[in-house]
Design a protein around this motif. Structure first.
Motif, PDB file in Angstrom:
ATOM      1  N   GLU A  26     -77.539 -42.155  54.478  1.00  0.00           N
ATOM      2  CA  GLU A  26     -77.148 -41.009  55.310  1.00  0.00           C
ATOM      3  C   GLU A  26     -76.283 -40.042  54.524  1.00  0.00           C
ATOM      4  O   GLU A  26     -76.476 -38.828  54.571  1.00  0.00           O
ATOM      5  N   ALA A  27     -75.334 -40.560  53.762  1.00  0.00           N
ATOM      6  CA  ALA A  27     -74.450 -39.684  52.989  1.00  0.00           C
ATOM      7  C   ALA A  27     -75.182 -39.036  51.821  1.00  0.00           C
ATOM      8  O   ALA A  27     -74.962 -37.865  51.515  1.00  0.00           O
ATOM      9  N   SER A  28     -76.075 -39.772  51.172  1.00  0.00           N
ATOM     10  CA  SER A  28     -76.777 -39.196  50.026  1.00  0.00           C
ATOM     11  C   SER A  28     -77.791 -38.143  50.457  1.00  0.00           C
ATOM     12  O   SER A  28     -78.007 -37.165  49.755  1.00  0.00           O
ATOM     13  N   TRP A  29     -78.415 -38.324  51.617  1.00  0.00           N
ATOM     14  CA  TRP A  29     -79.342 -37.308  52.111  1.00  0.00           C
ATOM     15  C   TRP A  29     -78.598 -36.060  52.574  1.00  0.00           C
ATOM     16  O   TRP A  29     -79.156 -34.977  52.598  1.00  0.00           O
ATOM     17  N   SER A  30     -77.339 -36.199  52.956  1.00  0.00           N
ATOM     18  CA  SER A  30     -76.560 -35.065  53.439  1.00  0.00           C
ATOM     19  C   SER A  30     -75.833 -34.325  52.328  1.00  0.00           C
ATOM     20  O   SER A  30     -75.140 -33.349  52.602  1.00  0.00           O
ATOM     21  N   LEU A  31     -75.944 -34.771  51.089  1.00  0.00           N
ATOM     22  CA  LEU A  31     -75.209 -34.137  49.988  1.00  0.00           C
ATOM     23  C   LEU A  31     -75.601 -32.686  49.788  1.00  0.00           C
ATOM     24  O   LEU A  31     -74.774 -31.860  49.404  1.00  0.00           O
ATOM     25  N   LYS A  47     -71.699 -40.420  40.289  1.00  0.00           N
ATOM     26  CA  LYS A  47     -72.172 -41.771  39.964  1.00  0.00           C
ATOM     27  C   LYS A  47     -73.675 -41.831  40.197  1.00  0.00           C
ATOM     28  O   LYS A  47     -74.150 -41.641  41.295  1.00  0.00           O
ATOM     29  N   GLU A  48     -74.415 -42.069  39.145  1.00  0.00           N
ATOM     30  CA  GLU A  48     -75.871 -42.110  39.233  1.00  0.00           C
ATOM     31  C   GLU A  48     -76.405 -43.528  39.447  1.00  0.00           C
ATOM     32  O   GLU A  48     -77.559 -43.696  39.788  1.00  0.00           O
ATOM     33  N   TYR A  52     -73.943 -49.310  41.826  1.00  0.00           N
ATOM     34  CA  TYR A  52     -72.535 -48.968  42.045  1.00  0.00           C
ATOM     35  C   TYR A  52     -72.329 -48.419  43.453  1.00  0.00           C
ATOM     36  O   TYR A  52     -71.367 -48.771  44.135  1.00  0.00           O
ATOM     37  N   MET A  53     -73.236 -47.562  43.889  1.00  0.00           N
ATOM     38  CA  MET A  53     -73.117 -46.977  45.226  1.00  0.00           C
ATOM     39  C   MET A  53     -73.375 -48.025  46.311  1.00  0.00           C
ATOM     40  O   MET A  53     -72.761 -47.990  47.369  1.00  0.00           O
ATOM     41  N   TYR A  54     -74.278 -48.954  46.045  1.00  0.00           N
ATOM     42  CA  TYR A  54     -74.520 -50.044  46.993  1.00  0.00           C
ATOM     43  C   TYR A  54     -73.277 -50.910  47.130  1.00  0.00           C
ATOM     44  O   TYR A  54     -72.892 -51.285  48.238  1.00  0.00           O
TER      45      TYR A  54
END
Length: 93
Positions: A26-31, A47-48, A52-54
């Protein structure tokens, strides 16, 4: 006794995994549209590494599930707040 706890433990881990993935997605789609997601506020936008994001989103869900959260990664959008309520209400029971 262990076999009696195993289904509930697996269910808890699955729910945490599912909500952590949705919380990140949800946060990555809203970037592109918003600059107030938990990813941008905590400077995770550079951060690619998806692992790490998980781990960061898993950390948020475990902290919310086991307590009231730590407050270092906060939910800012409406959907993020709803997603953080899922493990929070589940931990009451």
């Amino acid at each position: 006794v262990f076999y009696l706890l195993l289904p509930n433990t697996l269910l808890m881990l699955f729910i945490l995994h599912l909500v952590a993935c949705i919380f990140y997605l949800e946060a990555s789609w809203s970037l592109d549209d918003r600059n107030d997601t938990w990813i941008t506020i905590n400077q995770f936008a550079n951060k690619e590494d998806p692992f790490y994001m998980y781990i960061a989103s898993w950390y948020v869900m475990v902290a919310t599930y086991t307590s009231c959260g730590y407050g270092d990664i906060i939910a800012t959008t409406e959907l993020e707040k709803i997603l953080k309520m899922v493990p929070g209400t589940r931990s009451v029971y």
